[in-house]
Design a protein around this motif. Structure first.
Motif, short mmCIF file in Angstrom:
data_model
loop_
_atom_site.label_atom_id
_atom_site.label_comp_id
_atom_site.label_asym_id
_atom_site.label_seq_id
_atom_site.Cartn_x
_atom_site.Cartn_y
_atom_site.Cartn_z
N LEU A 1 55.46 39.95 40.88
CA LEU A 1 54.19 40.67 40.98
C LEU A 1 54.39 42.11 41.43
O LEU A 1 55.16 42.38 42.35
CB LEU A 1 53.26 39.95 41.95
CG LEU A 1 52.77 38.57 41.52
CD1 LEU A 1 52.03 37.91 42.66
CD2 LEU A 1 51.87 38.68 40.28
N LEU A 2 53.66 43.02 40.81
CA LEU A 2 53.66 44.41 41.26
C LEU A 2 53.23 44.51 42.71
O LEU A 2 53.80 45.29 43.49
CB LEU A 2 52.71 45.25 40.39
CG LEU A 2 53.21 45.70 39.02
CD1 LEU A 2 52.03 46.19 38.17
CD2 LEU A 2 54.26 46.79 39.15
N VAL A 3 52.21 43.74 43.08
CA VAL A 3 51.63 43.87 44.42
C VAL A 3 52.44 43.14 45.48
O VAL A 3 52.12 43.23 46.67
CB VAL A 3 50.17 43.35 44.45
CG1 VAL A 3 49.32 44.09 43.44
CG2 VAL A 3 50.11 41.83 44.18
N HIS A 4 53.49 42.45 45.06
CA HIS A 4 54.25 41.65 46.04
C HIS A 4 55.75 41.73 45.78
O HIS A 4 56.46 40.72 45.76
CB HIS A 4 53.78 40.19 45.99
CG HIS A 4 54.08 39.43 47.25
ND1 HIS A 4 53.53 39.75 48.47
CD2 HIS A 4 54.89 38.36 47.48
CE1 HIS A 4 53.96 38.91 49.38
NE2 HIS A 4 54.80 38.07 48.82
N SER A 5 56.25 42.96 45.57
CA SER A 5 57.69 43.16 45.39
C SER A 5 58.04 44.60 45.69
O SER A 5 57.22 45.50 45.53
CB SER A 5 58.11 42.81 43.94
OG SER A 5 57.51 43.70 43.02
N GLY A 6 59.27 44.80 46.13
CA GLY A 6 59.72 46.14 46.48
C GLY A 6 59.76 47.08 45.29
O GLY A 6 59.35 48.24 45.38
N LEU B 1 43.46 36.20 38.77
CA LEU B 1 44.33 35.27 38.03
C LEU B 1 45.00 34.25 38.96
O LEU B 1 45.84 33.46 38.53
CB LEU B 1 45.41 36.06 37.28
CG LEU B 1 44.89 36.94 36.13
CD1 LEU B 1 46.02 37.79 35.55
CD2 LEU B 1 44.26 36.09 35.04
N LYS B 2 44.62 34.32 40.24
CA LYS B 2 45.11 33.37 41.26
C LYS B 2 46.63 33.43 41.42
O LYS B 2 47.29 32.41 41.64
CB LYS B 2 44.67 31.94 40.92
CG LYS B 2 43.16 31.78 40.90
CD LYS B 2 42.74 30.35 40.59
CE LYS B 2 41.21 30.24 40.60
NZ LYS B 2 40.76 28.85 40.29
N LYS B 3 47.17 34.63 41.32
CA LYS B 3 48.61 34.82 41.52
C LYS B 3 48.94 35.13 42.98
O LYS B 3 50.09 35.03 43.38
CB LYS B 3 49.12 35.97 40.64
CG LYS B 3 48.93 35.74 39.15
CD LYS B 3 49.68 34.52 38.67
CE LYS B 3 49.51 34.33 37.18
NZ LYS B 3 50.26 33.12 36.69
N VAL B 4 47.92 35.51 43.74
CA VAL B 4 48.11 35.79 45.16
C VAL B 4 46.80 35.53 45.88
O VAL B 4 45.72 35.74 45.31
CB VAL B 4 48.58 37.24 45.38
CG1 VAL B 4 47.49 38.24 45.00
CG2 VAL B 4 49.03 37.48 46.81
N GLU B 5 46.87 35.04 47.11
CA GLU B 5 45.67 34.78 47.90
C GLU B 5 45.23 36.07 48.59
O GLU B 5 46.06 36.85 49.07
CB GLU B 5 45.96 33.70 48.95
CG GLU B 5 46.34 32.34 48.36
CD GLU B 5 45.16 31.66 47.69
OE1 GLU B 5 44.01 32.00 48.03
OE2 GLU B 5 45.39 30.80 46.82
N ARG B 6 43.92 36.28 48.67
CA ARG B 6 43.40 37.47 49.35
C ARG B 6 43.89 37.55 50.79
O ARG B 6 44.28 38.59 51.28
CB ARG B 6 41.87 37.46 49.34
CG ARG B 6 41.25 37.79 48.01
CD ARG B 6 39.74 37.88 48.14
NE ARG B 6 39.11 38.01 46.84
CZ ARG B 6 38.92 39.16 46.21
NH1 ARG B 6 39.32 40.28 46.77
NH2 ARG B 6 38.35 39.19 45.02
N GLY B 7 43.85 36.46 51.48
CA GLY B 7 44.23 36.44 52.89
C GLY B 7 45.71 36.73 53.10
O GLY B 7 46.11 37.30 54.12
N ALA B 8 46.53 36.33 52.11
CA ALA B 8 47.98 36.53 52.25
C ALA B 8 48.37 37.99 52.07
O ALA B 8 49.36 38.45 52.65
CB ALA B 8 48.72 35.67 51.22
N SER B 9 47.61 38.73 51.28
CA SER B 9 47.95 40.13 51.03
C SER B 9 46.67 40.89 50.71
O SER B 9 46.22 40.91 49.57
CB SER B 9 48.94 40.22 49.85
OG SER B 9 49.28 41.54 49.60
N SER B 10 46.07 41.50 51.72
CA SER B 10 44.80 42.20 51.52
C SER B 10 45.02 43.53 50.81
O SER B 10 46.12 44.09 50.83
CB SER B 10 44.12 42.44 52.87
OG SER B 10 44.82 43.43 53.59
#
Length: 253
Positions: free
Chosen positions: A135-140, A164-173
């Motif tokens: 994921l763009l939003v969850h990788s260096g 798309l349910k690839k990441v939870e809102r709470g896990a990464s705002s």
């Protein structure tokens, strides 16, 4: 190298730049007048370049014109083979300097797709495969690429990732994501600690590309402790290659 040799080399490039600007045959007088170059020096350089088949000379008009041999000098550096030429060389040089796994990634929708990999030389190393998507939003590497986006585009990518349910809102705002990317913009790189794989650190940095080329970023990946210990050396290696790549990228139409 003597000052005279340095001056001659500079004059050769001045002549070539003049041909690029005018895009037509040029006579000795045209070059002398335009560049304010001594006639004897210009004549000697043009004669040498013609003898080496980098310029052609037409005796009737007494004009010079660059040959195909000259254009072929840089023909390997084109948008079509930029990744298989300069980028590949940069990846190999970085790998030799730092000894870690080198990843090359590009943007594919909400993902970073790994398009090339150079394996580490270390016994303990990070490994993945070409075609892997993170994921763009969850990788260096992803945060490095997102650093070139507007805040509005970052928000759009984030919301699509959540939808798309690839990441939870709470896990990464979104606020946390924007704060992290602001730091990447400020630092010029991203150091991720276990973002994708626990215990693995990745130093991500965008690399220069020609106009209209797909965006690319390099990631240097390895055990977190080793990456942190060698951070300064990793950054120096990638930045040095970025300087070289910037010159190549800017020369490609």
């Amino acid at each position: 190298m003597s000052n005279e040799l340095t001056k001659s080399a500079r004059r050769v490039f001045d002549i070539l730049e003049l041909f690029r600007e005018r895009q037509c045959p040029l006579r000795l007088k045209d070059i002398v007048d335009s560049l304010e170059m001594p006639t004897s020096s210009a004549a000697a350089l043009l004669k040498t370049m013609a003898q080496m088949n980098y310029l052609s000379f037409e005796s009737t008009s007494r004009a010079y014109l660059p040959t195909l041999r000259l254009s072929q000098l840089g023909s390997w550096v084109t948008a079509a083979n930029y990744e298989s030429g300069p980028i590949q060389e940069a990846v190999r040089r970085i790998g030799r300097k730092v000894g870690e796994t080198i990843l090359l990634g590009t943007v594919t929708d909400i993902y970073v797709e790994i398009v090339d990999i150079l394996r580490a030389k270390q016994p303990l190393q990070y490994y993945t495969t070409v075609g892997t998507k993170v994921l763009l939003v969850h990788s260096g590497v992803g945060w490095s690429l997102l650093g070139r986006e507007t805040d509005e585009d970052i928000a759009r990518i984030y919301r699509r990732t959540v939808r798309l349910k690839k990441v939870e809102r709470g896990a990464s705002s979104l606020n946390r994501l924007k704060a992290g990317i602001d730091k990447v913009r400020s630092d010029g790189y991203c150091l991720s600690r276990g973002m994708v794989t626990r215990g693995v650190g990745v130093v991500g940095m965008v690399v220069p590309t020609p106009p209209n080329h797909r965006r690319l970023a390099i990631g240097v990946a390895g055990p977190m402790e080793r990456i942190e210990k060698n951070l300064a050396r990793i950054l120096a290696a990638v930045r040095a290659e970025n300087v070289r790549l910037a010159h190549f990228a800017s020369s490609i139409d």
